[in-house]
Design a protein around this motif. Structure first.
Motif, PDB file in Angstrom:
ATOM      1  N   VAL A  52       9.348 135.624   2.151  1.00  0.00           N
ATOM      2  CA  VAL A  52       9.490 136.521   1.005  1.00  0.00           C
ATOM      3  C   VAL A  52       9.493 135.615  -0.213  1.00  0.00           C
ATOM      4  O   VAL A  52      10.358 134.745  -0.352  1.00  0.00           O
ATOM      5  N   LEU A  53       8.527 135.797  -1.097  1.00  0.00           N
ATOM      6  CA  LEU A  53       8.298 134.841  -2.176  1.00  0.00           C
ATOM      7  C   LEU A  53       9.001 135.280  -3.458  1.00  0.00           C
ATOM      8  O   LEU A  53       8.866 136.421  -3.891  1.00  0.00           O
ATOM      9  N   LEU A  54       9.737 134.348  -4.037  1.00  0.00           N
ATOM     10  CA  LEU A  54      10.556 134.631  -5.212  1.00  0.00           C
ATOM     11  C   LEU A  54      10.023 133.884  -6.420  1.00  0.00           C
ATOM     12  O   LEU A  54       9.436 132.811  -6.299  1.00  0.00           O
ATOM     13  N   GLY A  55      10.256 134.452  -7.585  1.00  0.00           N
ATOM     14  CA  GLY A  55       9.911 133.768  -8.820  1.00  0.00           C
ATOM     15  C   GLY A  55       8.469 133.964  -9.234  1.00  0.00           C
ATOM     16  O   GLY A  55       7.677 134.631  -8.570  1.00  0.00           O
ATOM     17  N   ASP A  56       8.123 133.351 -10.337  1.00  0.00           N
ATOM     18  CA  ASP A  56       6.790 133.426 -10.915  1.00  0.00           C
ATOM     19  C   ASP A  56       5.871 132.447 -10.189  1.00  0.00           C
ATOM     20  O   ASP A  56       6.146 131.250 -10.169  1.00  0.00           O
ATOM     21  N   PRO A  57       4.786 132.928  -9.575  1.00  0.00           N
ATOM     22  CA  PRO A  57       3.893 132.007  -8.849  1.00  0.00           C
ATOM     23  C   PRO A  57       3.216 130.996  -9.759  1.00  0.00           C
ATOM     24  O   PRO A  57       2.703 129.978  -9.289  1.00  0.00           O
ATOM     25  N   ASP A  58       3.217 131.243 -11.054  1.00  0.00           N
ATOM     26  CA  ASP A  58       2.616 130.301 -11.996  1.00  0.00           C
ATOM     27  C   ASP A  58       3.615 129.269 -12.511  1.00  0.00           C
ATOM     28  O   ASP A  58       3.247 128.371 -13.265  1.00  0.00           O
ATOM     29  N   GLN A  59       4.879 129.402 -12.109  1.00  0.00           N
ATOM     30  CA  GLN A  59       5.903 128.447 -12.511  1.00  0.00           C
ATOM     31  C   GLN A  59       6.268 127.554 -11.330  1.00  0.00           C
ATOM     32  O   GLN A  59       6.356 128.017 -10.191  1.00  0.00           O
ATOM     33  N   PRO A  60       6.509 126.259 -11.560  1.00  0.00           N
ATOM     34  CA  PRO A  60       6.985 125.392 -10.478  1.00  0.00           C
ATOM     35  C   PRO A  60       8.450 125.669 -10.179  1.00  0.00           C
ATOM     36  O   PRO A  60       9.134 126.355 -10.959  1.00  0.00           O
ATOM     37  N   PRO A  61       8.973 125.163  -9.067  1.00  0.00           N
ATOM     38  CA  PRO A  61      10.418 125.267  -8.825  1.00  0.00           C
ATOM     39  C   PRO A  61      11.188 124.643  -9.992  1.00  0.00           C
ATOM     40  O   PRO A  61      10.702 123.742 -10.675  1.00  0.00           O
ATOM     41  N   VAL A  62      12.397 125.121 -10.204  1.00  0.00           N
ATOM     42  CA  VAL A  62      13.172 124.687 -11.369  1.00  0.00           C
ATOM     43  C   VAL A  62      13.338 123.170 -11.408  1.00  0.00           C
ATOM     44  O   VAL A  62      13.289 122.557 -12.474  1.00  0.00           O
ATOM     45  N   ARG A  63      13.523 122.547 -10.260  1.00  0.00           N
ATOM     46  CA  ARG A  63      13.784 121.106 -10.247  1.00  0.00           C
ATOM     47  C   ARG A  63      12.595 120.311 -10.758  1.00  0.00           C
ATOM     48  O   ARG A  63      12.744 119.128 -11.076  1.00  0.00           O
ATOM     49  N   LEU A  64      11.410 120.931 -10.824  1.00  0.00           N
ATOM     50  CA  LEU A  64      10.238 120.228 -11.332  1.00  0.00           C
ATOM     51  C   LEU A  64       9.883 120.667 -12.753  1.00  0.00           C
ATOM     52  O   LEU A  64       8.740 120.586 -13.164  1.00  0.00           O
ATOM     53  N   THR A  65      10.889 121.142 -13.473  1.00  0.00           N
ATOM     54  CA  THR A  65      10.692 121.504 -14.874  1.00  0.00           C
ATOM     55  C   THR A  65      11.571 120.623 -15.748  1.00  0.00           C
ATOM     56  O   THR A  65      12.552 120.031 -15.281  1.00  0.00           O
ATOM     57  N   ASP A  66      11.226 120.559 -17.011  1.00  0.00           N
ATOM     58  CA  ASP A  66      11.964 119.690 -17.923  1.00  0.00           C
ATOM     59  C   ASP A  66      13.354 120.220 -18.269  1.00  0.00           C
ATOM     60  O   ASP A  66      14.187 119.476 -18.793  1.00  0.00           O
ATOM     61  N   ASP A  67      13.619 121.503 -17.978  1.00  0.00           N
ATOM     62  CA  ASP A  67      14.935 122.042 -18.313  1.00  0.00           C
ATOM     63  C   ASP A  67      15.808 122.250 -17.078  1.00  0.00           C
ATOM     64  O   ASP A  67      16.742 123.046 -17.090  1.00  0.00           O
ATOM     65  N   CYS A  68      15.537 121.509 -16.018  1.00  0.00           N
ATOM     66  CA  CYS A  68      16.403 121.600 -14.834  1.00  0.00           C
ATOM     67  C   CYS A  68      17.771 120.995 -15.171  1.00  0.00           C
ATOM     68  O   CYS A  68      17.915 120.202 -16.097  1.00  0.00           O
TER      69      CYS A  68
END
Length: 482
Positions: A52-68
């Motif tokens: 079951v897929l969560l979140g925006d498919p165009d966004q990476p997981p939070v840990r791979l973003t600059d605001d983690c």
């Protein structure tokens, strides 16, 4: 019944321990789903289970973003430990919880991202009877409240959450007097719970009960209710290569003519090689020592990042980026590893003596460094992993975190393995190449280690299997489901 699992995204260390229980439930006729960020779709599908897929498919997981979320600063980590009067061992447990585990936990209770909302909405519609959640995904406990499901944590390692919450509760008055939050985990979860009209209680923090997969001597004492279950090693199915079911090429003893070649596995983990270039100074020293053991065939499951500082691969060392340990270990006389719970458990399941890499006397505390080389070996940058973002990607805090040269579980795992007689500690900083060589030879050839590993395997077999716990789970669901 319907069962929903949640796992931390893109992590085999968090997904694989779930699969045996999920398959046991599915084979018993229950409906099973596994919820995680979109980026985990392929990993989950390869296990034969339904994601079951969560979140925006165009966004990476939070840990791979600059605001983690960054780790908590070392000063506040130490201040908590001082106020609670923790022992040196207890201080290390606290560091793992507060500095290492709280940051990934914060990723999936955020109100500005859709993962938690998607999980809760799916649970509301699908109406699972049971939600089994990774300790780093407390949004699943909120989802259980919303849909009325029973819910349990599936512990894939030591219960640092339960242990730390007990310490916080014991020292609540002292923490308040010192101006410290007496329950930072509750504070983290509260905005999401409040959005759906719930107060934070113990169930939202640690579940209605927890599935405990650690052997008795390796468990942390906590006040939480536990259901023991054997940790069954799982890996994705792959073709079984011929060299793995044939014994190593044999040499003959000059004295008696008997074949005496043995195979030893070297595995230094899947997690840290994604964000640490090189392997501290560990891999070069161990491989050099192994090259002096001609009567051993070494299978090293290392990638190019871990081998970055290795000057030469000896003839008796076979390097493979990835090989399934349950395929490899049955032919091995010893396993050298980084101290991860999954790797340790695979050795226990196959009666293999262990050399656990652990640097004694080094705290697990991460230290923030404001300057210096951000690509330095043994450092961690926010929002960045090898092969996931380019090395030139901006560092959000223009800083990096220095990491201790060991796995967070390595000391408790090495202490336990030593206590059972099933292996030894390999401290690459405190031993010479010659001492490492002698240590590996001793563990691979001394029958005492093999007998102790067999006894440890018997203790493991005495725990209930995933199939064995299904009747207990069914009863618990009846008791706790609304």
């Amino acid at each position: 019944m319907r069962v929903l699992f949640t796992v931390y995204p893109n992590s085999l260390a968090h997904l694989y321990p779930v699969v045996p229980l999920a398959w046991a439930l599915q084979s018993a006729g229950h409906e099973v789903r596994i919820a995680a960020h979109h980026s985990s779709a392929e990993l989950i599908t390869k296990t034969g289970l339904t994601p079951v897929l969560l979140g925006d498919p165009d966004q990476p997981p939070v840990r791979l973003t600059d605001d983690c979320a960054p780790p908590h600063h070392q000063d506040i980590v130490n201040r908590y430990a001082d106020v609670m009067g923790l022992s040196p061992e207890g201080r290390e447990h606290w560091i793992v919880f507060y500095q290492w585990l709280m940051q990934p936990t914060s990723d999936y209770v955020r109100l500005d991202r859709s993962e938690a909302e998607d999980l809760i909405e799916f649970a509301r519609v699908w109406k699972p009877d049971l939600i089994s959640w990774d300790a780093t995904i407390p949004a699943a406990a909120v989802a259980a409240k919303v849909c009325g499901a029973a819910h349990t944590r599936l512990l894939i390692g030591h219960d640092m959450f339960g242990w730390s919450l007990d310490r916080l509760a014991e020292n609540e008055s002292a923490l308040k007097a010192a101006g410290l939050d007496p329950n930072p985990l509750a504070t983290l979860i509260r905005p999401l719970a409040a959005k759906y009209g719930y107060e934070v209680d113990d169930e939202l923090l640690v579940g209605q009960w927890s599935i405990e997969t650690m052997l008795e001597g390796l468990r942390l004492p906590t006040s939480t209710k536990k259901l023991p279950m054997r940790h069954v090693p799982y890996v994705d199915p792959e073709p079984f290569p011929k060299w793995l079911y044939e014994r190593p090429e044999a040499t003959r003893c000059e004295c008696c003519g008997r074949k005496n070649r043995r195979r030893v596995a070297l595995s230094l983990g899947e997690s840290t090689r994604r964000f640490i270039k090189g392997d501290w100074d560990r891999a070069p020293k161990i491989i050099k020592a192994l090259g002096e053991l001609d009567d051993l065939e070494i299978v090293a499951t290392l990638d190019k990042a871990q081998l970055a500082d290795v000057e030469e691969i000896p003839p008796n060392v076979k390097v493979i980026d990835w090989v399934n340990l349950p395929h490899l270990l049955p032919t091995c006389s010893a396993l050298i590893h980084h101290g991860g719970i999954g790797t340790y458990s695979s050795a226990v399941a196959h009666k293999v003596p262990q050399l656990v890499c652990d640097v004694e006397g080094v705290s697990l505390l991460m230290r923030l460094v404001e300057d210096g080389d951000v690509n330095k070996t043994g450092t961690y940058r926010l929002g960045w992993e090898f092969d996931e973002r380019e090395e030139g990607a901006p560092d959000a805090a223009t800083a990096h975190w220095e990491l201790p040269a060991k796995k967070v579980e390595s000391t408790v795992v090495s202490d336990f393995v030593i206590s059972t007689g099933a292996g030894v500690r390999l401290d690459h900083r405190a031993t010479t190449v010659e001492e490492i060589r002698d240590l590996v030879w001793s563990v691979a050839t001394n029958p005492c280690y093999r007998h102790a590993a067999a006894a440890l395997h018997d203790d493991w077999l005495a725990m209930p299997s995933p199939s064995d716990v299904i009747p207990d789970l069914e009863k618990l669901v009846v008791q706790h489901r609304r």
